[in-house]
Design a protein around this motif. Structure first.
Motif, mmCIF file in Angstrom:
data_model
loop_
_atom_site.group_PDB
_atom_site.id
_atom_site.type_symbol
_atom_site.label_atom_id
_atom_site.label_comp_id
_atom_site.label_asym_id
_atom_site.label_seq_id
_atom_site.Cartn_x
_atom_site.Cartn_y
_atom_site.Cartn_z
ATOM 1 N N ALA A 31 1.790 -16.720 -6.789
ATOM 2 C CA ALA A 31 2.995 -16.115 -7.365
ATOM 3 C C ALA A 31 3.992 -15.753 -6.282
ATOM 4 C CB ALA A 31 2.611 -14.875 -8.178
ATOM 5 N N GLN A 32 3.478 -15.194 -5.153
ATOM 6 C CA GLN A 32 4.379 -14.823 -4.065
ATOM 7 C C GLN A 32 5.038 -16.057 -3.471
ATOM 8 O OE1 GLN A 32 1.716 -12.671 -1.511
ATOM 9 N NE2 GLN A 32 2.074 -10.734 -2.534
ATOM 10 N N SER A 33 4.214 -17.086 -3.191
ATOM 11 C CA SER A 33 4.753 -18.298 -2.592
ATOM 12 C C SER A 33 5.710 -18.986 -3.553
ATOM 13 C CB SER A 33 3.608 -19.236 -2.217
ATOM 14 O OG SER A 33 4.103 -20.423 -1.674
ATOM 15 N N SER A 34 5.345 -19.041 -4.817
ATOM 16 C CA SER A 34 6.185 -19.684 -5.827
ATOM 17 C C SER A 34 7.514 -18.960 -5.974
ATOM 18 C CB SER A 34 5.443 -19.708 -7.167
ATOM 19 O OG SER A 34 6.233 -20.298 -8.162
ATOM 20 N N ALA A 35 7.485 -17.634 -5.965
ATOM 21 C CA ALA A 35 8.726 -16.856 -6.089
ATOM 22 C C ALA A 35 9.647 -17.118 -4.907
ATOM 23 C CB ALA A 35 8.391 -15.365 -6.189
ATOM 24 N N GLU A 36 9.069 -17.204 -3.704
ATOM 25 C CA GLU A 36 9.872 -17.465 -2.509
ATOM 26 C C GLU A 36 10.494 -18.855 -2.565
ATOM 27 O OE1 GLU A 36 11.764 -17.181 1.082
ATOM 28 O OE2 GLU A 36 10.850 -15.582 -0.116
ATOM 29 N N LEU A 37 9.717 -19.848 -3.011
ATOM 30 C CA LEU A 37 10.242 -21.216 -3.121
ATOM 31 C C LEU A 37 11.349 -21.287 -4.178
ATOM 32 C CD1 LEU A 37 6.918 -23.248 -2.888
ATOM 33 C CD2 LEU A 37 8.779 -23.274 -1.228
ATOM 34 N N LYS A 38 11.166 -20.589 -5.289
ATOM 35 C CA LYS A 38 12.197 -20.598 -6.332
ATOM 36 C C LYS A 38 13.468 -19.919 -5.839
ATOM 37 C CE LYS A 38 9.141 -20.880 -10.338
ATOM 38 N NZ LYS A 38 8.545 -20.202 -11.494
ATOM 39 N N ARG A 39 13.308 -18.813 -5.066
ATOM 40 C CA ARG A 39 14.477 -18.133 -4.512
ATOM 41 C C ARG A 39 15.236 -19.067 -3.575
ATOM 42 N NH1 ARG A 39 16.382 -16.422 -0.179
ATOM 43 N NH2 ARG A 39 14.567 -17.165 0.977
ATOM 44 N N ARG A 40 14.490 -19.796 -2.722
ATOM 45 C CA ARG A 40 15.136 -20.721 -1.793
ATOM 46 C C ARG A 40 15.831 -21.856 -2.545
ATOM 47 N NH1 ARG A 40 15.945 -22.846 2.891
ATOM 48 N NH2 ARG A 40 15.515 -25.031 3.353
ATOM 49 N N LYS A 41 15.176 -22.366 -3.599
ATOM 50 C CA LYS A 41 15.779 -23.463 -4.366
ATOM 51 C C LYS A 41 17.060 -23.003 -5.055
ATOM 52 C CE LYS A 41 13.881 -25.031 -8.161
ATOM 53 N NZ LYS A 41 12.928 -25.638 -9.094
ATOM 54 N N GLU A 42 17.065 -21.784 -5.594
ATOM 55 C CA GLU A 42 18.273 -21.242 -6.223
ATOM 56 C C GLU A 42 19.408 -21.115 -5.213
ATOM 57 O OE1 GLU A 42 17.060 -17.620 -8.014
ATOM 58 O OE2 GLU A 42 15.903 -18.590 -9.609
ATOM 59 N N LYS A 43 19.076 -20.673 -3.986
ATOM 60 C CA LYS A 43 20.084 -20.561 -2.932
ATOM 61 C C LYS A 43 20.656 -21.934 -2.589
ATOM 62 C CE LYS A 43 20.799 -18.533 1.660
ATOM 63 N NZ LYS A 43 21.338 -19.717 2.339
ATOM 64 N N LEU A 44 19.772 -22.941 -2.472
ATOM 65 C CA LEU A 44 20.232 -24.302 -2.195
ATOM 66 C C LEU A 44 21.106 -24.825 -3.329
ATOM 67 C CD1 LEU A 44 16.931 -25.810 -0.744
ATOM 68 C CD2 LEU A 44 19.052 -25.436 0.516
ATOM 69 N N ASN A 45 20.734 -24.508 -4.572
ATOM 70 C CA ASN A 45 21.544 -24.934 -5.718
ATOM 71 C C ASN A 45 22.945 -24.321 -5.662
ATOM 72 O OD1 ASN A 45 19.678 -26.609 -6.943
ATOM 73 N ND2 ASN A 45 18.764 -24.972 -8.155
ATOM 74 N N ASP A 46 23.023 -23.030 -5.297
ATOM 75 C CA ASP A 46 24.326 -22.366 -5.184
ATOM 76 C C ASP A 46 25.182 -23.015 -4.099
ATOM 77 O OD1 ASP A 46 23.593 -20.629 -7.173
ATOM 78 O OD2 ASP A 46 22.998 -19.010 -5.818
ATOM 79 N N GLU A 47 24.557 -23.302 -2.951
ATOM 80 C CA GLU A 47 25.297 -23.920 -1.849
ATOM 81 C C GLU A 47 25.759 -25.329 -2.223
ATOM 82 O OE1 GLU A 47 22.802 -23.727 1.566
ATOM 83 O OE2 GLU A 47 22.958 -21.551 1.769
ATOM 84 N N LEU A 48 24.880 -26.076 -2.917
ATOM 85 C CA LEU A 48 25.255 -27.426 -3.357
ATOM 86 C C LEU A 48 26.406 -27.384 -4.364
ATOM 87 C CD1 LEU A 48 21.776 -29.174 -3.705
ATOM 88 C CD2 LEU A 48 23.681 -29.969 -2.302
ATOM 89 N N ALA A 49 26.350 -26.412 -5.274
ATOM 90 C CA ALA A 49 27.415 -26.287 -6.278
ATOM 91 C C ALA A 49 28.751 -25.999 -5.600
ATOM 92 C CB ALA A 49 27.071 -25.175 -7.271
ATOM 93 N N GLU A 50 28.733 -25.126 -4.586
ATOM 94 C CA GLU A 50 29.963 -24.800 -3.864
ATOM 95 C C GLU A 50 30.491 -26.025 -3.123
ATOM 96 O OE1 GLU A 50 33.198 -22.950 -2.379
ATOM 97 O OE2 GLU A 50 31.822 -22.165 -3.899
ATOM 98 N N LEU A 51 29.593 -26.774 -2.480
ATOM 99 C CA LEU A 51 30.016 -27.997 -1.782
ATOM 100 C C LEU A 51 30.540 -29.044 -2.758
ATOM 101 C CD1 LEU A 51 27.188 -28.412 0.895
ATOM 102 C CD2 LEU A 51 29.600 -27.961 1.340
ATOM 103 N N ASN A 52 29.916 -29.145 -3.931
ATOM 104 C CA ASN A 52 30.378 -30.107 -4.931
ATOM 105 C C ASN A 52 31.795 -29.789 -5.379
ATOM 106 O OD1 ASN A 52 27.998 -31.560 -4.904
ATOM 107 N ND2 ASN A 52 27.082 -30.424 -6.599
#
Length: 435
Positions: A21-42
């Motif tokens: 759960a801890q590892s999964s939560a951290e990976l999901k947080r990182r993926k959400e951050k990457l999604n936000d950065e990608l959306a801004e670049l798009n």
């Protein structure tokens, strides 16, 4: 022993689920951050693409998008590996529970059969009255009561195990569904990555027709980076020289004072006083590290800074590395980057990655650079349009030191961040916390 094994399985399952759960939560947080950065670049890329003339900015955005998308695919791969582990754990738990349920049902069936053969009250009474004495009759009566209670507990255990089994099966189904969704997302990202690489090839092809202009832009950027490197290196060299001069002067003053005390003691026929906690003497042969750590405060700050390697905050609240540490060849132009190029939002503040003292506030071709000393370490923040600190000022971690400048030609806001140990540049990436 059976109870102990069940308890051990339960504890190990809880630990595995918690760490997942801890590892999964951290990976999901990182993926959400990457999604936000990608959306801004798009969004930014869509604006740039409307301009029919191909620009360096367009190429830089594509490069940043490709880097982020590759990071996202790696993150999804890690999530899938975690889910595979969870699926394996749940599958093992389901098999264990199914085995327990089968054994419980088998035991219960045996009890039901025994109870069927002895179901009449007459048989039960005969079983009690056939005892040799009152004590044995009492034990047989208690046995019948306990047998009934045990049957009830076994029935409840079967129901509880069936419930647990159903929960685990549902959890296993959800995990498998989540894995399928992740794999679909990964496939989409791979398709987008292929498309952006194709777009990048098209942009590079078009820019190659403007090769002279492109090379000129790259030469200009390379010269700017070289100028930043030279000024930072010179400023740090001057700071070390000044620290050495002060340390040597203090050593001479201490030596003169000790000689005076010794002479006074000799005149008074007293033993020469012994200095307590005598600091390390700095001479011309002392290393830069010894000079910069010559005081207890500086040595403590150096140790604290070193202790935070890999967990220092980023010099901007949100940013993406567009060029890393080391030597690069772009359009045949060699660029020696002693730090990181970090792309951030317009108007973003540059902030200190650790507490320290501002040693330099300078100007390079119309933008500012701020250098902060942390014991024997230095951090430098370049390409600032304005500064909010002064030389000699003490700063704290995450304190704003200035505002990052935006390039008028490309519209990009990029902070140049350097980290030095003494006069030696080191790769800042391995010192910063994972993004």
């Amino acid at each position: 022993m059976k109870l102990f094994r069940l308890l051990l399985i339960f504890i190990s399952t809880c630990v595995a689920v918690n760490s997942f759960a801890q590892s999964s939560a951290e990976l999901k947080r990182r993926k959400e951050k990457l999604n936000d950065e990608l959306a801004e670049l798009n969004r930014e890329y869509d604006k740039v693409r409307k301009d029919k003339s191909v620009s360096i900015k367009q190429l830089n955005i594509l490069r940043a998008q490709i880097n982020l998308r590759e990071d996202k695919i790696k993150t999804i791969n890690s999530e899938v590996r975690n889910l595979d582990n969870q699926i394996s754990e749940n599958t093992n738990t389901v098999h264990t529970l199914q085995g327990q349920l089968d054994q419980l049902k088998k035991d219960y069936a045996g009890m039901v059969l025994f109870a069927y053969h002895n179901k009449s009250a007459y048989n039960k009474l005969m079983f009690v009255f056939a005892a040799n004495d009152f004590n044995q009759a009492y034990k047989r009566l208690k046995y019948l009561q306990q047998f009934g209670n045990y049957r009830q507990r076994q029935a409840e255990s079967i129901q509880g195990t069936q419930k647990d089994l159903g929960i685990k099966i549902n959890e296993l189904d959800r995990t498998k569904k989540e894995k399928r969704t992740l794999l679909q997302d990964q496939e989409r990202e791979k398709q987008n990555l292929d498309k952006q690489r194709s777009d990048q090839a098209v942009v590079v092809s078009k820019l190659s027709k403007q090769q002279g202009y492109l090379k000129q832009q790259q030469r200009t950027k390379s010269k700017q980076i070289s100028a930043i490197n030279r000024q930072i290196s010179s400023a740090i060299r001057r700071e070390i020289a000044e620290a050495r001069r002060k340390a040597e002067a203090e050593a001479r003053e201490r030596a003169a004072a000790e000689r005076a005390r010794a002479a006074a003691a000799e005149r008074d026929n007293k033993p020469a006083p012994v200095a307590a906690n005598k600091p390390k003497e700095i001479t011309k042969s002392s290393s830069n590290s010894e000079v910069l750590n010559s005081t207890p405060e500086a040595a403590r700050l150096s140790n604290d800074f070193l202790g935070n390697r890999g967990s220092l905050p980023w010099p901007v609240a949100n940013g993406t590395i567009t060029q890393g540490f080391g030597t690069y060849y772009i359009e045949g132009i060699k660029t020696e980057n002693t730090g990181l190029e970090i792309r951030t939002a317009g108007g973003a503040a540059a902030r200190a990655v650790f507490s320290g003292e501002v040693t330099t506030v300078g100007n390079i071709s119309g933008t500012y650079v701020v250098i902060i000393r942390h014991g024997e370490y230095f951090t430098a923040y370049s390409n600032l349009r304005s500064v909010s600190v002064a030389k000699g000022q003490k700063v704290s971690t995450k304190q704003a030191v200035g505002v990052v400048a935006t390039d008028g030609a490309t519209g990009e806001t990029v902070l140049h961040f350097d980290l030095y140990k003494g006069q030696t540049p080191v790769n800042p990436k391995i010192w910063l916390a994972p993004d």
